[in-house]
Structures are given as C-alpha cells and as structure tokens.
Design a protein around this motif. Structure first.
Motif, PDB file in Angstrom:
ATOM      1  N   SER A   1       0.803  -1.216   0.000  1.00 35.88           N
ATOM      2  CA  SER A   1       0.000   0.000   0.000  1.00 35.88           C
ATOM      3  C   SER A   1       0.839   1.272   0.000  1.00 35.88           C
ATOM      4  O   SER A   1       0.356   2.352  -0.336  1.00 35.88           O
ATOM      5  N   VAL A   2       2.099   1.147   0.392  1.00 38.50           N
ATOM      6  CA  VAL A   2       2.973   2.325   0.474  1.00 38.50           C
ATOM      7  C   VAL A   2       3.919   2.288  -0.719  1.00 38.50           C
ATOM      8  O   VAL A   2       4.943   1.615  -0.708  1.00 38.50           O
TER       9      VAL A   2
ATOM     10  N   GLU B   1       0.572   9.831  -1.969  1.00 35.87           N
ATOM     11  CA  GLU B   1       1.002   8.919  -0.906  1.00 35.87           C
ATOM     12  C   GLU B   1       0.986   9.569   0.473  1.00 35.87           C
ATOM     13  O   GLU B   1       0.781   8.891   1.465  1.00 35.87           O
TER      14      GLU B   1
ATOM     15  N   ASP C   1      -3.183   9.495   1.368  1.00 38.64           N
ATOM     16  CA  ASP C   1      -4.113   8.397   1.135  1.00 38.64           C
ATOM     17  C   ASP C   1      -4.286   7.572   2.412  1.00 38.64           C
ATOM     18  O   ASP C   1      -3.860   7.981   3.495  1.00 38.64           O
ATOM     19  N   VAL C   2      -4.941   6.444   2.316  1.00 41.27           N
ATOM     20  CA  VAL C   2      -5.070   5.508   3.437  1.00 41.27           C
ATOM     21  C   VAL C   2      -4.222   4.287   3.108  1.00 41.27           C
ATOM     22  O   VAL C   2      -4.344   3.719   2.017  1.00 41.27           O
ATOM     23  N   ASP C   3      -3.352   3.911   4.039  1.00 40.71           N
ATOM     24  CA  ASP C   3      -2.455   2.778   3.789  1.00 40.71           C
ATOM     25  C   ASP C   3      -2.812   1.586   4.674  1.00 40.71           C
ATOM     26  O   ASP C   3      -3.159   1.758   5.840  1.00 40.71           O
TER      27      ASP C   3
END
Ligand SMILES: [Ca+2]
Ligand SMILES: [Ca+2]
Ligand SMILES: [Ca+2]
Ligand SMILES: [Ca+2]
Length: 316
Positions: A209-210, A222, A225-227
């Motif tokens: 996700s990252v 980045e 957002d939501v990770d």
C-alpha cells in the motif's frame, strides 16, 4: 488483501548473549548486538522520509528497536512503530476509514487483523522529527485501550543522530518488557508519515500500500491516502524462548486425537507418514487437555512446533 509474514529466526546466541546496545543514537551492530529485522536499500524517492533498516535486540528485561534511514534532507515527519503483543483476532488497533477511526497520532493507517497472526498493534511508538529544531521534539508510547489510546512519554529511552542537512539518520530506543505486558511473541513494523491526517510514505517491511515514488500511481497522493500496513516481522521474545526451553509436555494418543499433559501454550502440526500436513493448532494447556480431531485410525507424525520435536503416534 495480501499478507506476507517475514519470519525472523531468533537464535539465542545471536540475540541474547551479545553486548547490550547503548542508546546513544549510533547503531553499531557488531558491538551492540543489533539484529536486522527488515531492510530496503532502495530509495523511497522522498529525500526526508526514506527508511533503510529496522533493527531489534532483546535483553531479558527490555525490547530494543532501532532504525537507520537514508534521508538526505530534514523534513517534519513522524516515525511510527507498531507492536502487536497478542496475535489475537480483533485485539488491537485496526483502523476504519468509513468511521474515521485512525491510529494513535491520527495517521490514516489500517492494520490487516488477518489470519494467521492478526497483526493489529496493541502499542504504537511515535517520534516527531522537527525540521526547525533538527531533533525529536515529541515522543509517545501509545497503548491501545480497546476503544482509544493512552499516551505515555516517559517510558521510552531513546537517542538519535542526524542534523539539518541529513534529517534523522538513526534512532535507537528501549522499552521494558513489563511496559508491553511481557509478551511471548511480538509482531513489529515501522513507517514514516507526515503531519496530522497524513499516512505512510515509507515502511519496513515494505507494504504494498505504500508505494515508492518511482512506482506510484500518479493519481495516488502517498502523503494523504489511506495505507494498509500488512507487513510485519515476527519475533519470539526471551519469555517465549524460555518457555520453549523449560517446556515438558507429554503427548498421549487418544481415540481420534490425543491428550496433552503439561503447562503453557502448545503448538502442534500433524502429518501423515508420507509427510502431508493434516492439521495444525495451538492450545493453552493447564494440566491436561484432550484434542479431538476425528482422525481415522492409523500412524501419524506429530510435531511440536516450537520445541521442534517429532514423534510418531498411533491413533486408534
Ligand atoms: Ca548505540
Ligand atoms: Ca494485537
Ligand atoms: Ca498508499
Ligand atoms: Ca500513504
């Protein structure tokens, strides 16, 4: 959701007998006994937010963690660490984007809470690197209460190196096992985020996700957002190791299963005689525990997972 577990094999000689780290902001693996938990030498693409290596060390009374960065600029960033001490489903901080439930410092991070280890931190440790001061200006040991967080800034002993040109270069800290509830096994990860309501821009172990700058979907920002931090390192603590070394379980065959006699948490795997895994499990035993598996009568190989002992058992 992808879940990849990074296993660290803990050698007693590697982690427990070498010299104890000095918390002075300089990481010296050879003389301090630091073990590498995770590393990613690739550049994140963020000059002031670029993790390189996560280290750990365990003494009989404390957990030590350290990070080395490859920062080349001093930015205002948060260095976060997640520590899971129980590996139980729905036990710890998970996060929820739809209800706006965010982590201890309000960063937009979700933890997977997924089988087999249900990584959901019971503790977060946060450090704020302040560009104006070129130093850590805030530190918290954050304890998940089940519905929120308690904050404590006095039980983390830490030191850093770095300056206004480089940002933070290394960070070492120590927390006593008793502050963490004396766990037998922990799951750990680390990340760098920005200010309030930001999310991670780099993580160790690297989470899907990252994204790195070079890999980024240009529509994803980045920082905001939501990770989902679905990667972690699993470490057996000295308490878990000593339980293995003193354990003395007796295993007796029973109808369709077996009986365990002893004290403690017992992990097992059962194979057919040609090596095919049939089942595995983990039970807490106090005195005696019957495990009914409905196995057809025959000969099986029984492995005690943590002790590593193999034995043949005949199920009637
Ligand atoms: Ca040191
Ligand atoms: Ca947990
Ligand atoms: Ca992301
Ligand atoms: Ca992010």
């Amino acid at each position: 959701m992808r879940l990849v577990k990074c296993l660290v094999v803990v050698g007693i000689a590697g982690g427990l007998l070498s010299a104890t780290p000095t918390i002075d902001g300089t990481i010296n693996p050879a003389s301090e006994g630091w073990q590498v938990a995770s590393y990613n030498p690739n550049a994140s693409g963020y000059a002031g937010a670029d993790l390189d290596t996560l280290y750990y060390y365990m003494s009989s009374d404390s957990l030590y963690l350290a990070i080395k960065t490859q920062n080349s600029a001093s930015w205002d960033v948060a260095y976060g660490f997640g520590i899971d001490v129980n590996q139980e489903q729905d036990n710890g901080y998970v996060g929820n984007a739809s209800t706006g439930t965010w982590d201890a410092w309000g960063r937009h991070l979700i933890f997977p809470n997924a089988s087999p280890d249900y990584y959901a931190p019971d503790y977060e440790v946060y450090f704020w690197w302040e560009d104006d001061n070129d130093a850590i200006t805030s530190v918290n040991l954050c304890t998940w209460t089940g519905s929120g967080w308690n904050f404590n800034s006095t039980d983390v002993t830490y030191a850093t190196s770095g300056d206004g040109n480089t940002g933070l270069i290394s960070l070492e800290f120590r927390i006593s096992w008793s502050m963490l509830g004396s766990p037998e096994r922990i799951l750990v990860s680390t990340w760098i985020a920005g200010g309030d309501n930001s999310s991670a821009v780099d993580a160790l172990p690297q989470a899907v996700s990252v994204t790195r700058v070079g890999d980024s979907d240009p529509t994803v920002t980045e920082w905001t957002d939501v990770d989902t931090l679905d990667q972690y390192v699993s470490i057996t603590t000295p308490l878990g190791i000593s339980e293995v070394s003193i354990r003395n379980f007796d295993i007796l065959p029973a109808v369709g299963g077996f009986v365990i006699k002893g004290e403690g948490v017992f992990d097992y795997v059962i194979y057919t005689v040609d090596g095919r895994e049939i089942t595995r499990g983990s039970v807490r035993v106090s005195g005696e525990k019957k495990i009914s598996l409905g196995l057809t009568p025959g000969l099986y190989i029984f492995k005690e997972k943590r002790g590593g002992h193999l034995r043949f058992i005949v199920i009637r």
